[in-house]
Design an enzyme around this catalytic site. Structure first.
Site, PDB file in Angstrom:
ATOM      1  N   GLY A  10       0.909  -1.241   0.100  1.00  0.00           N
ATOM      2  CA  GLY A  10       0.224  -0.346   0.319  1.00  0.00           C
ATOM      3  C   GLY A  10       1.067   1.245  -0.194  1.00  0.00           C
ATOM      4  O   GLY A  10       2.026   0.915   0.770  1.00  0.00           O
ATOM      5  N   ARG A  71       1.247  -5.218  -4.928  1.00  0.00           N
ATOM      6  CA  ARG A  71       1.192  -6.092  -4.254  1.00  0.00           C
ATOM      7  C   ARG A  71       1.586  -7.251  -5.122  1.00  0.00           C
ATOM      8  O   ARG A  71       0.578  -7.529  -6.239  1.00  0.00           O
ATOM      9  CB  ARG A  71      -0.116  -6.238  -3.395  1.00  0.00           C
ATOM     10  N   ASP A 102       4.904  -3.880   6.117  1.00  0.00           N
ATOM     11  CA  ASP A 102       5.199  -5.910   7.515  1.00  0.00           C
ATOM     12  C   ASP A 102       5.468  -7.270   5.911  1.00  0.00           C
ATOM     13  O   ASP A 102       6.535  -7.140   5.729  1.00  0.00           O
ATOM     14  CB  ASP A 102       3.682  -5.943   7.800  1.00  0.00           C
ATOM     15  N   GLY A 103       3.865  -6.986   4.930  1.00  0.00           N
ATOM     16  CA  GLY A 103       4.087  -8.276   4.019  1.00  0.00           C
ATOM     17  C   GLY A 103       5.159  -8.080   3.301  1.00  0.00           C
ATOM     18  O   GLY A 103       6.163  -9.189   2.602  1.00  0.00           O
ATOM     19  N   SER A 104       6.026  -6.739   2.188  1.00  0.00           N
ATOM     20  CA  SER A 104       7.303  -6.209   1.884  1.00  0.00           C
ATOM     21  C   SER A 104       7.831  -6.386   2.215  1.00  0.00           C
ATOM     22  O   SER A 104       9.091  -7.533   1.655  1.00  0.00           O
ATOM     23  CB  SER A 104       7.168  -4.562   0.895  1.00  0.00           C
ATOM     24  N   THR A 125       3.742   2.496   6.466  1.00  0.00           N
ATOM     25  CA  THR A 125       2.094   2.095   6.243  1.00  0.00           C
ATOM     26  C   THR A 125       1.248   2.439   7.008  1.00  0.00           C
ATOM     27  O   THR A 125       1.656   2.712   8.343  1.00  0.00           O
ATOM     28  CB  THR A 125       2.330   0.259   6.776  1.00  0.00           C
ATOM     29  N   ASP A 127      -1.550   1.934   8.057  1.00  0.00           N
ATOM     30  CA  ASP A 127      -1.363   1.141   9.297  1.00  0.00           C
ATOM     31  C   ASP A 127      -0.822   1.075  10.922  1.00  0.00           C
ATOM     32  O   ASP A 127      -1.067   0.848  12.002  1.00  0.00           O
ATOM     33  CB  ASP A 127      -1.655  -0.646   8.844  1.00  0.00           C
ATOM     34  N   ASP A 129       1.788  -0.269  11.400  1.00  0.00           N
ATOM     35  CA  ASP A 129       1.725  -1.871  12.568  1.00  0.00           C
ATOM     36  C   ASP A 129       3.046  -3.037  12.212  1.00  0.00           C
ATOM     37  O   ASP A 129       2.885  -3.866  11.530  1.00  0.00           O
ATOM     38  CB  ASP A 129       0.405  -2.485  12.220  1.00  0.00           C
ATOM     39  N   ARG A 162     -28.695  11.588  16.436  1.00  0.00           N
ATOM     40  CA  ARG A 162     -27.932  10.640  15.645  1.00  0.00           C
ATOM     41  C   ARG A 162     -26.501   9.972  15.830  1.00  0.00           C
ATOM     42  O   ARG A 162     -25.870  11.194  16.109  1.00  0.00           O
ATOM     43  CB  ARG A 162     -28.199  11.170  14.202  1.00  0.00           C
ATOM     44  N   ARG A 171      -5.623  -3.378   8.486  1.00  0.00           N
ATOM     45  CA  ARG A 171      -6.374  -4.315   8.776  1.00  0.00           C
ATOM     46  C   ARG A 171      -6.229  -5.324   9.086  1.00  0.00           C
ATOM     47  O   ARG A 171      -7.348  -6.078   9.791  1.00  0.00           O
ATOM     48  CB  ARG A 171      -5.448  -5.190   6.834  1.00  0.00           C
ATOM     49  N   ALA A 186     -14.433  10.368  20.150  1.00  0.00           N
ATOM     50  CA  ALA A 186     -15.398   9.902  19.958  1.00  0.00           C
ATOM     51  C   ALA A 186     -16.325   8.864  20.999  1.00  0.00           C
ATOM     52  O   ALA A 186     -15.117   8.680  22.321  1.00  0.00           O
ATOM     53  CB  ALA A 186     -15.498   8.257  18.657  1.00  0.00           C
ATOM     54  N   GLU A 187     -17.239   8.075  21.101  1.00  0.00           N
ATOM     55  CA  GLU A 187     -17.350   7.971  22.396  1.00  0.00           C
ATOM     56  C   GLU A 187     -17.571   6.247  22.316  1.00  0.00           C
ATOM     57  O   GLU A 187     -17.394   5.867  23.259  1.00  0.00           O
ATOM     58  CB  GLU A 187     -19.150   7.953  22.333  1.00  0.00           C
ATOM     59  N   ARG A 243     -26.204   6.085  11.050  1.00  0.00           N
ATOM     60  CA  ARG A 243     -25.883   6.143   9.594  1.00  0.00           C
ATOM     61  C   ARG A 243     -23.931   6.217   9.979  1.00  0.00           C
ATOM     62  O   ARG A 243     -23.159   6.307  10.905  1.00  0.00           O
ATOM     63  CB  ARG A 243     -25.517   8.433   9.121  1.00  0.00           C
ATOM     64  N   GLN A 251      -7.964   7.742   2.821  1.00  0.00           N
ATOM     65  CA  GLN A 251      -7.062   7.479   4.533  1.00  0.00           C
ATOM     66  C   GLN A 251      -5.501   7.904   3.619  1.00  0.00           C
ATOM     67  O   GLN A 251      -4.787   7.781   4.121  1.00  0.00           O
ATOM     68  CB  GLN A 251      -7.138   7.061   4.449  1.00  0.00           C
TER      69      GLN A 251
HETATM   70  O1  F6P Z   1      -1.817  -0.056   2.829  1.00  0.00           O
HETATM   71  C1  F6P Z   1      -2.098  -0.612   4.071  1.00  0.00           C
HETATM   72  C2  F6P Z   1      -4.545  -0.956   3.989  1.00  0.00           C
HETATM   73  O2  F6P Z   1      -4.788   0.287   3.147  1.00  0.00           O
HETATM   74  C3  F6P Z   1      -4.764  -1.214   5.103  1.00  0.00           C
HETATM   75  O3  F6P Z   1      -5.550  -0.177   5.811  1.00  0.00           O
HETATM   76  C4  F6P Z   1      -6.033  -1.926   4.380  1.00  0.00           C
HETATM   77  O4  F6P Z   1      -6.266  -3.163   4.367  1.00  0.00           O
HETATM   78  C5  F6P Z   1      -5.234  -2.378   3.008  1.00  0.00           C
HETATM   79  O5  F6P Z   1      -4.153  -1.605   2.590  1.00  0.00           O
HETATM   80  C6  F6P Z   1      -6.127  -2.369   1.218  1.00  0.00           C
HETATM   81  O6  F6P Z   1      -5.294  -2.241   0.067  1.00  0.00           O
HETATM   82  P1  F6P Z   1      -5.080  -2.264  -0.780  1.00  0.00           P
HETATM   83  O7  F6P Z   1      -5.216  -0.921  -1.427  1.00  0.00           O
HETATM   84  O8  F6P Z   1      -5.249  -3.139  -1.971  1.00  0.00           O
HETATM   85  O9  F6P Z   1      -7.223  -2.392  -0.990  1.00  0.00           O
END
Ligand code: F6P
Length: 319
Positions: A10, A71, A102-104, A125, A127, A129, A162, A171, A186-187, A243, A251
């Site tokens: 990503g 990817r 992480d995956g990379s 990333t 995330d 993470d 609302r 992810r 946020a609550e 809603r 993002q």
């Molecule tokens: O890069 C991280 C991320 O944005 C995650 O938050 C999300 O789950 C994932 O990538 C979405 O991946 P893609 O853009 O391949 O749908």
């Protein structure tokens, strides 16, 4: 010395400032910078081009990555990893920087165990993470995009009776959700790391509704896969018309914040200084306790990232 940079997985704001610093610093040091386009897919297909200053002029403030990312499924197969390695050798590239998650890094760990590489990873990333580092490029920009959306959603939520449920990315990790919940007041916040206590929370919110609460903001991390369930719960159990907004890929976009530009600067300089003084080392630059350090890639990929306890505790302090 020929050095190359690529993005994988990503995209994240901060990648462009890192690419720019890489090219400018390589020339300053008298080295040859190469750009690998389209991530691991491009590495397999030999999309490797020597960079000029003009390739990176005017990119520092832009989100995404000018060299693109991907990817790659093919990289799971040995024959394509070998092809990728041969492409690096063709250009005599002796140092490689990978901006990725992480995956990379798992893919690079495997690649570096099979071939003679001199490699440094830069955690990138939204995330946030990756094990071993407190910061990953892109997460501050994403948090600011979310903050902006939540401030606007709260305006409309407070103008009606609302609740709003906002699903944010992440992810496997609740970092974006928790930090956003804290920053936007946020609550409710639901993340993969903590069980959703619908009964106790429902009791508390129903009481607050009886006492005059007329709106609420709930942040749900994508990784929980509970958006539909919580929407139903807010409407039927808590009794607030609700809603749903799924923020999605907005993002991942946006101009990198000052923090992401500065972090890109330091991550890249640390990575390059290391590459220029090493031959066969496979590391990741991490940011810990206010310092930039290099750690072995095995250390990074061997353990799943854990959110700091203070964030997990913060969930109980919302509202
Ligand atoms: O890069 C991280 C991320 O944005 C995650 O938050 C999300 O789950 C994932 O990538 C979405 O991946 P893609 O853009 O391949 O749908």
């Amino acid at each position: 010395m020929a050095l190359a940079i690529m993005c994988s997985g990503g995209d994240a704001a901060g990648m462009n400032p890192a690419i720019k610093k890489f090219v400018d610093y390589a020339y300053k040091k008298g080295e040859e910078p190469y750009l690998i386009y389209r991530g691991l897919e491009g590495l397999i297909d030999g999309k490797i081009v020597k960079a000029e200053h003009r390739d990176v002029a005017g990119i520092l403030h832009r989100g995404g990555t000018i060299i693109q990312s991907s990817r790659s499924k093919r990289f799971f197969e040995y024959q394509f990893r070998e092809q990728a390695y041969n492409n690096l050798k063709k250009h005599n590239i002796s140092g490689l920087i990978v901006l990725g998650g992480d995956g990379s890094f798992r893919a690079m760990d495997r690649f570096s165990s099979e071939f003679n590489l001199n490699f440094v990873g830069i955690p990138s990333t939204i995330d946030n993470d990756i094990n071993g580092t407190e910061y990953c490029l892109g997460s501050d920009t994403a948090l600011n995009v979310i903050r902006d959306a939540l401030d606007k959603i709260r305006d409309t939520a407070s103008s009606f009776n609302r609740a709003f449920l906002v699903e944010v990315m992440g992810r496997d990790c609740g970092h974006l959700a928790i930090v956003s919940a804290m920053a936007s007041g946020a609550e409710i916040c639901v993340v993969p790391e903590i069980e959703f206590e619908s009964e106790a929370l429902g009791k508390r919110l129903r009481k607050e509704v009886e006492n005059g609460r007329h709106y609420a903001l709930a942040i749900v991390a994508e990784g929980t896969k509970k958006t539909t369930e919580i929407h139903k719960w807010l409407q039927e159990t808590v009794g607030l018309e609700t809603r749903v907004s799924i923020l999605g890929h907005i993002q991942r976009g946006g101009n990198p914040t000052v923090r992401d530009r500065l972090m890109a600067f330091d991550f890249t300089i640390t990575a390059m200084n290391h590459l220029l003084n090493s031959t066969n080392s496979n590391k990741v630059v991490v940011y810990r306790d206010g310092e930039f350090k290099l750690i072995e890639i095995e250390e990074v990929v061997s353990t799943k990232y854990k959110l700091p306890k203070r964030y997990l505790d913060a969930i109980n302090l919302l509202d």
